[in-house]
Design a protein around this motif. Structure first.
Motif, mmCIF file in Angstrom:
data_model
loop_
_atom_site.group_PDB
_atom_site.id
_atom_site.type_symbol
_atom_site.label_atom_id
_atom_site.label_comp_id
_atom_site.label_asym_id
_atom_site.label_seq_id
_atom_site.Cartn_x
_atom_site.Cartn_y
_atom_site.Cartn_z
ATOM 1 N N PHE A 85 -95.585 64.976 57.704
ATOM 2 C CA PHE A 85 -96.970 64.639 57.384
ATOM 3 C C PHE A 85 -97.724 65.866 56.892
ATOM 4 O O PHE A 85 -98.416 65.813 55.871
ATOM 5 C CB PHE A 85 -97.671 64.043 58.611
ATOM 6 C CG PHE A 85 -99.121 63.763 58.396
ATOM 7 C CD1 PHE A 85 -99.528 62.659 57.668
ATOM 8 C CD2 PHE A 85 -100.089 64.616 58.906
ATOM 9 C CE1 PHE A 85 -100.865 62.405 57.454
ATOM 10 C CE2 PHE A 85 -101.428 64.369 58.695
ATOM 11 C CZ PHE A 85 -101.821 63.264 57.966
ATOM 12 N N LEU A 86 -97.586 66.980 57.594
ATOM 13 C CA LEU A 86 -98.264 68.211 57.163
ATOM 14 C C LEU A 86 -97.710 68.714 55.831
ATOM 15 O O LEU A 86 -98.464 69.207 54.987
ATOM 16 C CB LEU A 86 -98.126 69.288 58.235
ATOM 17 C CG LEU A 86 -98.911 69.041 59.504
ATOM 18 C CD1 LEU A 86 -98.600 70.126 60.528
ATOM 19 C CD2 LEU A 86 -100.396 68.981 59.224
ATOM 20 N N ALA A 87 -96.405 68.588 55.637
ATOM 21 C CA ALA A 87 -95.799 69.036 54.377
ATOM 22 C C ALA A 87 -96.269 68.186 53.205
ATOM 23 O O ALA A 87 -96.303 68.663 52.072
ATOM 24 C CB ALA A 87 -94.280 68.995 54.482
ATOM 25 N N ALA A 88 -96.620 66.945 53.429
ATOM 26 C CA ALA A 88 -97.126 66.087 52.354
ATOM 27 C C ALA A 88 -98.638 66.197 52.209
ATOM 28 O O ALA A 88 -99.179 66.000 51.124
ATOM 29 C CB ALA A 88 -96.729 64.637 52.613
ATOM 30 N N LEU A 89 -99.322 66.502 53.303
ATOM 31 C CA LEU A 89 -100.785 66.560 53.273
ATOM 32 C C LEU A 89 -101.308 67.712 52.422
ATOM 33 O O LEU A 89 -102.238 67.537 51.635
ATOM 34 C CB LEU A 89 -101.338 66.672 54.698
ATOM 35 C CG LEU A 89 -102.855 66.747 54.824
ATOM 36 C CD1 LEU A 89 -103.487 65.444 54.352
ATOM 37 C CD2 LEU A 89 -103.249 67.042 56.263
ATOM 38 N N LEU A 90 -100.721 68.878 52.551
ATOM 39 C CA LEU A 90 -101.221 70.044 51.825
ATOM 40 C C LEU A 90 -101.136 69.875 50.304
ATOM 41 O O LEU A 90 -102.136 70.075 49.608
ATOM 42 C CB LEU A 90 -100.489 71.301 52.292
ATOM 43 C CG LEU A 90 -100.716 71.658 53.768
ATOM 44 C CD1 LEU A 90 -99.850 72.848 54.159
ATOM 45 C CD2 LEU A 90 -102.170 71.927 54.053
ATOM 46 N N PRO A 91 -100.006 69.474 49.728
ATOM 47 C CA PRO A 91 -99.982 69.249 48.273
ATOM 48 C C PRO A 91 -100.868 68.085 47.838
ATOM 49 O O PRO A 91 -101.455 68.124 46.755
ATOM 50 C CB PRO A 91 -98.511 68.943 47.965
ATOM 51 C CG PRO A 91 -97.751 69.470 49.107
ATOM 52 C CD PRO A 91 -98.654 69.400 50.292
ATOM 53 N N ALA A 92 -100.978 67.060 48.671
ATOM 54 C CA ALA A 92 -101.829 65.917 48.318
ATOM 55 C C ALA A 92 -103.291 66.337 48.256
ATOM 56 O O ALA A 92 -104.019 65.922 47.349
ATOM 57 C CB ALA A 92 -101.644 64.793 49.334
ATOM 58 N N ARG A 93 -103.729 67.144 49.205
ATOM 59 C CA ARG A 93 -105.113 67.635 49.179
ATOM 60 C C ARG A 93 -105.359 68.502 47.956
ATOM 61 O O ARG A 93 -106.394 68.406 47.308
ATOM 62 C CB ARG A 93 -105.419 68.432 50.452
ATOM 63 C CG ARG A 93 -105.594 67.550 51.659
ATOM 64 C CD ARG A 93 -105.946 68.337 52.878
ATOM 65 N NE ARG A 93 -107.146 69.119 52.641
ATOM 66 C CZ ARG A 93 -107.504 70.165 53.375
ATOM 67 N NH1 ARG A 93 -106.750 70.548 54.362
ATOM 68 N NH2 ARG A 93 -108.604 70.812 53.120
ATOM 69 N N ARG A 94 -104.404 69.359 47.638
ATOM 70 C CA ARG A 94 -104.566 70.245 46.485
ATOM 71 C C ARG A 94 -104.636 69.442 45.186
ATOM 72 O O ARG A 94 -105.462 69.723 44.323
ATOM 73 C CB ARG A 94 -103.399 71.232 46.435
ATOM 74 C CG ARG A 94 -103.625 72.341 45.448
ATOM 75 C CD ARG A 94 -102.546 73.408 45.458
ATOM 76 N NE ARG A 94 -102.127 73.803 46.781
ATOM 77 C CZ ARG A 94 -100.873 73.717 47.228
ATOM 78 N NH1 ARG A 94 -99.930 73.243 46.448
ATOM 79 N NH2 ARG A 94 -100.559 74.118 48.427
ATOM 80 N N ALA A 95 -103.794 68.439 45.047
ATOM 81 C CA ALA A 95 -103.786 67.632 43.825
ATOM 82 C C ALA A 95 -105.041 66.786 43.696
ATOM 83 O O ALA A 95 -105.530 66.567 42.592
ATOM 84 C CB ALA A 95 -102.556 66.733 43.800
ATOM 85 N N ALA A 96 -105.571 66.320 44.809
ATOM 86 C CA ALA A 96 -106.767 65.479 44.758
ATOM 87 C C ALA A 96 -108.021 66.281 44.445
ATOM 88 O O ALA A 96 -109.023 65.710 44.028
ATOM 89 C CB ALA A 96 -106.939 64.738 46.079
ATOM 90 N N ASN A 97 -107.966 67.592 44.613
ATOM 91 C CA ASN A 97 -109.147 68.427 44.370
ATOM 92 C C ASN A 97 -109.174 69.043 42.975
ATOM 93 O O ASN A 97 -110.086 69.788 42.656
ATOM 94 C CB ASN A 97 -109.239 69.525 45.427
ATOM 95 C CG ASN A 97 -109.564 68.957 46.787
ATOM 96 O OD1 ASN A 97 -110.199 67.913 46.899
ATOM 97 N ND2 ASN A 97 -109.113 69.621 47.826
ATOM 98 N N VAL A 98 -108.176 68.756 42.148
ATOM 99 C CA VAL A 98 -108.156 69.292 40.786
ATOM 100 C C VAL A 98 -109.119 68.469 39.926
ATOM 101 O O VAL A 98 -109.052 67.243 39.911
ATOM 102 C CB VAL A 98 -106.729 69.224 40.201
ATOM 103 C CG1 VAL A 98 -106.725 69.621 38.738
ATOM 104 C CG2 VAL A 98 -105.796 70.091 40.998
ATOM 105 N N PRO A 99 -110.040 69.120 39.206
ATOM 106 C CA PRO A 99 -110.966 68.375 38.338
ATOM 107 C C PRO A 99 -110.200 67.671 37.210
ATOM 108 O O PRO A 99 -109.311 68.249 36.590
ATOM 109 C CB PRO A 99 -111.886 69.454 37.768
ATOM 110 C CG PRO A 99 -111.689 70.645 38.622
ATOM 111 C CD PRO A 99 -110.331 70.539 39.221
#
Length: 107
Positions: A85-99
């Motif tokens: 879950f943590l390994a998937a959460l970090l890239p997902a958060r980063r991708a969702a914050n890209v304009p």
């Protein structure tokens, strides 16, 4: 983590287009997380079944532990699930914050 991060980077354009069309960051995070957590669940179930069979076959090597100890299996599944879950959460958060404009201009 590395495999998930690379896969999310490969989907950055798709995620940017989704965001430009109106998807919220939370929806994108949920989409990415659900995809990789489903893969994790399949892997955990397959691994649990294989471990169950292997522990029965190797039960003569275990001293003081039952071959099918539910506490051990439960703890292993919980720890591996939390790490995934943590390994998937970090890239997902980063991708969702890209304009979206940055992603669409990248070509």
């Amino acid at each position: 983590y590395g495999v998930v991060a690379y896969a999310v980077v490969q989907r950055t354009r798709e995620l940017g287009i989704r965001m430009a069309l109106g998807a919220r960051a939370g929806q994108l995070r949920a989409m990415v997380l659900s995809h990789y957590l489903r893969l994790t669940a399949v892997g955990l179930m397959l691994g649990l079944g294989l471990a169950w069979g292997a522990s029965r076959a190797l039960s003569h090597l275990l001293n003081g532990v039952q071959p099918t100890d539910p506490l051990t299996y439960g703890l292993v599944v919980a720890v591996l699930g939390a790490v995934a879950f943590l390994a998937a959460l970090l890239p997902a958060r980063r991708a969702a914050n890209v304009p979206p404009a940055v992603v669409l201009r990248a070509d």
